[in-house]
Design a protein around this motif. Structure first.
Motif, PDB file in Angstrom:
ATOM      1  N   VAL A 475       4.432   8.223  13.966  1.00  0.00           N
ATOM      2  CA  VAL A 475       4.271   9.121  12.861  1.00  0.00           C
ATOM      3  C   VAL A 475       4.332   8.395  11.585  1.00  0.00           C
ATOM      4  N   ASN A 476       4.138   7.201  11.575  1.00  0.00           N
ATOM      5  CA  ASN A 476       4.301   6.317  10.309  1.00  0.00           C
ATOM      6  C   ASN A 476       2.886   6.451   9.542  1.00  0.00           C
ATOM      7  N   PHE A 477       2.341   7.389   9.025  1.00  0.00           N
ATOM      8  CA  PHE A 477       1.095   7.357   8.521  1.00  0.00           C
ATOM      9  C   PHE A 477       1.047   6.710   7.148  1.00  0.00           C
ATOM     10  N   SER A 478      -0.395   5.905   7.211  1.00  0.00           N
ATOM     11  CA  SER A 478      -0.366   5.146   5.917  1.00  0.00           C
ATOM     12  C   SER A 478      -2.055   5.076   5.911  1.00  0.00           C
ATOM     13  N   TYR A 479      -2.214   4.500   4.568  1.00  0.00           N
ATOM     14  CA  TYR A 479      -3.561   4.474   4.368  1.00  0.00           C
ATOM     15  C   TYR A 479      -3.802   3.139   3.615  1.00  0.00           C
ATOM     16  N   ILE A 480      -5.037   2.409   3.626  1.00  0.00           N
ATOM     17  CA  ILE A 480      -5.218   0.945   3.266  1.00  0.00           C
ATOM     18  C   ILE A 480      -6.322   1.089   2.067  1.00  0.00           C
ATOM     19  N   ASP A 481      -5.897   0.497   0.993  1.00  0.00           N
ATOM     20  CA  ASP A 481      -6.864   0.171  -0.059  1.00  0.00           C
ATOM     21  C   ASP A 481      -7.914  -0.676   0.409  1.00  0.00           C
ATOM     22  N   ASN A 482      -9.158  -0.295   0.205  1.00  0.00           N
ATOM     23  CA  ASN A 482     -10.272  -1.146   0.593  1.00  0.00           C
ATOM     24  C   ASN A 482     -10.408  -2.352  -0.326  1.00  0.00           C
ATOM     25  N   GLU A 483      -9.988  -2.238  -1.399  1.00  0.00           N
ATOM     26  CA  GLU A 483     -10.033  -3.233  -2.484  1.00  0.00           C
ATOM     27  C   GLU A 483      -8.829  -4.329  -2.323  1.00  0.00           C
ATOM     28  N   THR A 484      -7.969  -3.867  -2.326  1.00  0.00           N
ATOM     29  CA  THR A 484      -6.696  -4.814  -2.283  1.00  0.00           C
ATOM     30  C   THR A 484      -5.754  -5.150  -0.970  1.00  0.00           C
ATOM     31  N   PHE A 485      -6.445  -4.279   0.016  1.00  0.00           N
ATOM     32  CA  PHE A 485      -6.097  -4.445   1.473  1.00  0.00           C
ATOM     33  C   PHE A 485      -4.379  -4.022   1.421  1.00  0.00           C
ATOM     34  N   GLU A 486      -3.926  -3.169   0.446  1.00  0.00           N
ATOM     35  CA  GLU A 486      -2.607  -2.743   0.392  1.00  0.00           C
ATOM     36  C   GLU A 486      -2.374  -1.676   1.150  1.00  0.00           C
ATOM     37  N   GLU A 487      -1.263  -1.594   1.902  1.00  0.00           N
ATOM     38  CA  GLU A 487      -1.000  -0.443   2.827  1.00  0.00           C
ATOM     39  C   GLU A 487      -0.034   0.305   2.262  1.00  0.00           C
ATOM     40  N   HIS A 488      -0.182   1.799   2.019  1.00  0.00           N
ATOM     41  CA  HIS A 488       0.686   2.610   1.583  1.00  0.00           C
ATOM     42  C   HIS A 488       1.063   3.483   2.485  1.00  0.00           C
ATOM     43  N   TYR A 489       2.481   3.718   2.674  1.00  0.00           N
ATOM     44  CA  TYR A 489       3.024   4.827   3.643  1.00  0.00           C
ATOM     45  C   TYR A 489       3.247   6.139   3.126  1.00  0.00           C
ATOM     46  N   VAL A 490       2.940   7.419   3.602  1.00  0.00           N
ATOM     47  CA  VAL A 490       3.444   8.447   3.168  1.00  0.00           C
ATOM     48  C   VAL A 490       4.184   9.183   4.200  1.00  0.00           C
ATOM     49  N   SER A 491       4.948   9.888   3.393  1.00  0.00           N
ATOM     50  CA  SER A 491       6.246  10.552   4.303  1.00  0.00           C
ATOM     51  C   SER A 491       6.357  12.006   3.895  1.00  0.00           C
ATOM     52  N   VAL A 492       7.041  12.676   4.631  1.00  0.00           N
ATOM     53  CA  VAL A 492       7.477  14.011   4.359  1.00  0.00           C
ATOM     54  C   VAL A 492       8.642  14.176   3.685  1.00  0.00           C
ATOM     55  N   PRO A 493       8.719  14.914   2.559  1.00  0.00           N
ATOM     56  CA  PRO A 493       9.703  15.010   1.758  1.00  0.00           C
ATOM     57  C   PRO A 493      11.146  15.548   2.420  1.00  0.00           C
ATOM     58  N   GLU A 494      11.102  16.308   3.347  1.00  0.00           N
ATOM     59  CA  GLU A 494      12.328  16.855   3.766  1.00  0.00           C
ATOM     60  C   GLU A 494      12.730  15.835   5.012  1.00  0.00           C
ATOM     61  N   GLN A 495      12.129  14.928   5.292  1.00  0.00           N
ATOM     62  CA  GLN A 495      12.708  13.873   6.244  1.00  0.00           C
ATOM     63  C   GLN A 495      12.808  12.264   5.637  1.00  0.00           C
ATOM     64  N   GLY A 496      12.971  12.116   4.282  1.00  0.00           N
ATOM     65  CA  GLY A 496      13.106  10.889   3.857  1.00  0.00           C
ATOM     66  C   GLY A 496      12.168  10.272   3.177  1.00  0.00           C
ATOM     67  N   GLY A 497      12.402   9.066   2.762  1.00  0.00           N
ATOM     68  CA  GLY A 497      11.318   8.518   1.829  1.00  0.00           C
ATOM     69  C   GLY A 497      10.161   8.088   2.323  1.00  0.00           C
TER      70      GLY A 497
END
Length: 632
Positions: A475-497
């Motif tokens: 469930v740890n959904f994320s997306y990766i920037d094609n330029e910087t290769f930085e990975e960002h995780y996306v959460s659901v507000p009702e279940q924490g950050g």
């Protein structure tokens, strides 16, 4: 406060001027609709078209006169089904009469003529000149509301072959044709914020009363109308307008009120050989999901098949359709209580709400509890698109595809499986079509849409994890920037950050550990555990053939078998099987230091007690129980 009002007022004026320049005749003041709608049982989209024609001005006198004209036209010409015979009698006596009705045209190939059917008047087979269906193509695809001038002339010699009713003149009072290029060109005149406000005013809402997030949540309701085969679920408190859009605003969607339905009605009638609602409408919305019942035992199975593939098998053939599915209903408890005691799908009937295969087909779970209860000030008095124009350009946009725009800038994280990827892409496609129909968007625009799309799908996945356990661990959904290769995780507000180790209590058996991975880098690893009746076996998934990892997990299980009673008398290892899934959250290679976290995870699941909030296990344990610290 006064300054804010002035800013809002000037913004409204700017938007209104731009609308006049780019979409004149296709906009309407929404408060006029409310005034007339309260006293006339006419579809909103018909009413707004007439208002757009007669009240497209800022002059109060012109508007007042226009409203009178619209009221008069409706009173004199609108056909009520129960007065059909009365109208026909009047037509016969006077020789001519003008009516407002829904007209559908079919081609009679035997006679090589076009024939019109009148919905409320209840007559069909009326010959219509070729020019009308050629000019107004929507007459041939589902029909449109029109003002029709009819004549009545009975000729004795022709009584066998023709009807005495003739169509003298036909004028559509819905958009007879949509120029999508005009829309795309017009969109260029507006900023993102302005266009978002226009879209919300077009469905009757006042954006100045809403937060930025609430605006996006309301926009999400429109995705099933713009996207083919999109499955959306919205559960929330009462009076938040969950079903309003699908019932009142769009002539292309149908609201099925809670209750029993049949496979024949929804999908395909084997007796009549006709396609059901999914083949006739762009969107089928189910109101009050708690009451959904299929008379047929195979109803839910067919629905699952359709929600996954957009097709279903009936009899000897497979049928395809493009209608989106929307499920709306009420939540009777607070979200916090639901999250602790059951799942956010709890309002569904048991055969749906606990069926993970059915719920996994939901592309989007809209958090209805975040949308405010509607009070009068939430409804706009300002200008928006005529409902029919909005509905038709949205329908035209169903043919376009923008989902691959994500790939230009980002790629999706490895926790998203195929269904997750399809859901996120469809959602992003829908948002992009609604917000940027001209195809002009920046990387930041795509990122904003990608984040909310991932959140909406993750909400589904979080509930599946709760219902289906270890099968839905990723469930740890994320997306990766094609330029910087930085990975960002996306959460659901009702279940924490959006952190790798979430805030708050985890489920029993869920453990986080920090240690060196195979690559030598420090990383975060998550353990998800289950305990089942069995014969004392220990199974692990997610570590592959890593020898160090296997040995350390075996160490933990052997230690527990030897010392379980000393830890707690409730821990049983002989008649229970333990299953643990190990996840490398940062993709640095699995760690071999898993004995201590595995031991804690097994104790947690055996005792059915969660660990402390925000806990990460550091270090290792030997077979004799010696603790070893984490070496960096």
């Amino acid at each position: 406060m006064d300054e804010e009002c002035e800013v809002n007022e000037s913004t409204r004026e700017i938007i209104k001027d731009k609308l006049r320049q780019n979409f004149d005749g296709k906009i309407v003041r929404k408060d006029l609709t409310k005034k007339i709608k309260e006293g006339a049982n006419v579809p909103v989209y018909v009413l707004e078209f007439l208002l757009g024609q007669y009240c497209s001005s800022d002059d109060d006198e012109i508007i007042e006169q226009g409203v009178k004209n619209v009221k008069r036209i409706i009173a004199d010409n609108f056909v009520r089904p129960d007065e059909a015979q009365k109208i026909l009698s009047k037509l016969r006596n006077n020789g001519s009469h003008t009516v407002i009705d829904m007209i559908t045209v079919n081609l009679n190939m035997k006679a090589n003529i076009y024939q019109a059917s009148f919905s409320n008047l209840g007559i069909s087979g009326i010959e219509i000149a070729d020019e009308y269906p050629e000019k107004y193509d929507r007459l041939l695809s589902g029909g449109i509301w029109c003002i029709v001038q009819l004549s009545y002339e009975y000729v004795e010699e022709e009584k066998k072959n023709s009807t005495p009713i003739k169509i003298m003149k036909l004028t559509p009072i819905q958009m007879p044709h949509i120029d999508i290029e005009e829309l795309k060109e017009g969109r260029k005149a507006f900023t993102k914020e302005e266009w978002l406000d226009i879209m919300l005013r077009s469905i009757g809402m006042e954006p100045d009363e809403l937060t930025y997030r609430e605006k996006w949540l309301l926009l999400t309701r429109m995705i099933p109308l713009v996207e083919n085969n999109f499955n959306l679920c919205e559960l929330g408190p009462r009076s938040t307008g969950k079903s309003h859009l699908y019932k009142e605003i769009s002539p292309n969607s149908i609201l099925v009120s809670g209750g029993q339905t049949t496979v024949a009605n929804l999908f395909y009638n084997m007796g009549r050989k006709t396609v059901g609602l999914v083949g006739l409408w762009d969107c089928v919305a189910f109101d009050e999901v708690a009451g959904i019942r299929f008379k047929d035992k195979d109803g839910i199975q067919i629905m699952k098949d359709y929600m996954a593939s957009g097709s279903f098998a009936r009899g000897k053939e497979e049928k395809a359709a493009s209608a989106s599915m929307v499920f709306v209903g009420n939540i009777n408890q607070s979200v916090d209580v639901l999250l602790k005691t059951s799942s956010l799908f709890d309002p569904f009937p048991p055969e749906m709400g606990t069926d993970t295969a059915f719920l996994d087909r939901m592309h989007c779970y809209l958090p209805g509890w975040e949308i405010p209860k509607f009070r009068p000030e939430y409804f706009t008095n300002d200008y928006g698109f005529i409902s029919d124009y909005l509905a038709e350009f949205i329908r035209e946009l169903r043919k376009e595809q923008y989902g691959d725009a994500i790939d230009q800038y980002f790629r999706l994280g490895k926790n998203l499986n195929q269904r997750d990827t399809i859901a996120v892409r469809r959602m992003a496609d829908g948002y992009l079509k609604l917000m940027y129909p001209d195809g002009n968007f920046t990387k930041e625009d795509v990122e904003e849409i990608l984040q909310i799309s991932l959140e909406m799908r993750r909400r589904v996945k979080e509930q599946l994890k709760k219902l289906g356990g270890i099968e839905f661990y990723d469930v740890n959904f994320s997306y990766i920037d094609n330029e910087t290769f930085e990975e960002h995780y996306v959460s659901v507000p009702e279940q924490g950050g959006g952190k790798l180790i979430p805030e708050g209590m985890c489920n029993p058996g869920q453990i986080y550990t920090v240690s060196q991975g195979k690559s030598g880098m420090l990383g975060v690893f998550r353990l998800e555990s289950q305990m089942l009746p069995g014969t004392g076996k220990f199974e692990r998934t997610g570590i592959g053939s890593d020898r160090d990892a296997k040995e350390s997990t075996n160490t933990a299980f052997n230690f527990l078998k030897a010392n379980g009673n000393r830890i707690s008398g409730s821990i049983i290892t002989t008649t229970k099987d333990y299953i643990i899934n190990y996840q490398d959250l940062q993709g640095i290679g699995m760690t071999g230091k898993l004995a201590l976290p595995t031991l804690v995870a097994m104790c947690s699941i055996a005792l059915n007690k969660p660990t402390l909030s925000n806990l990460a296990i550091l270090g290792e344990i030997s077979i004799s129980g010696t603790m070893m610290k984490l070496m960096n």
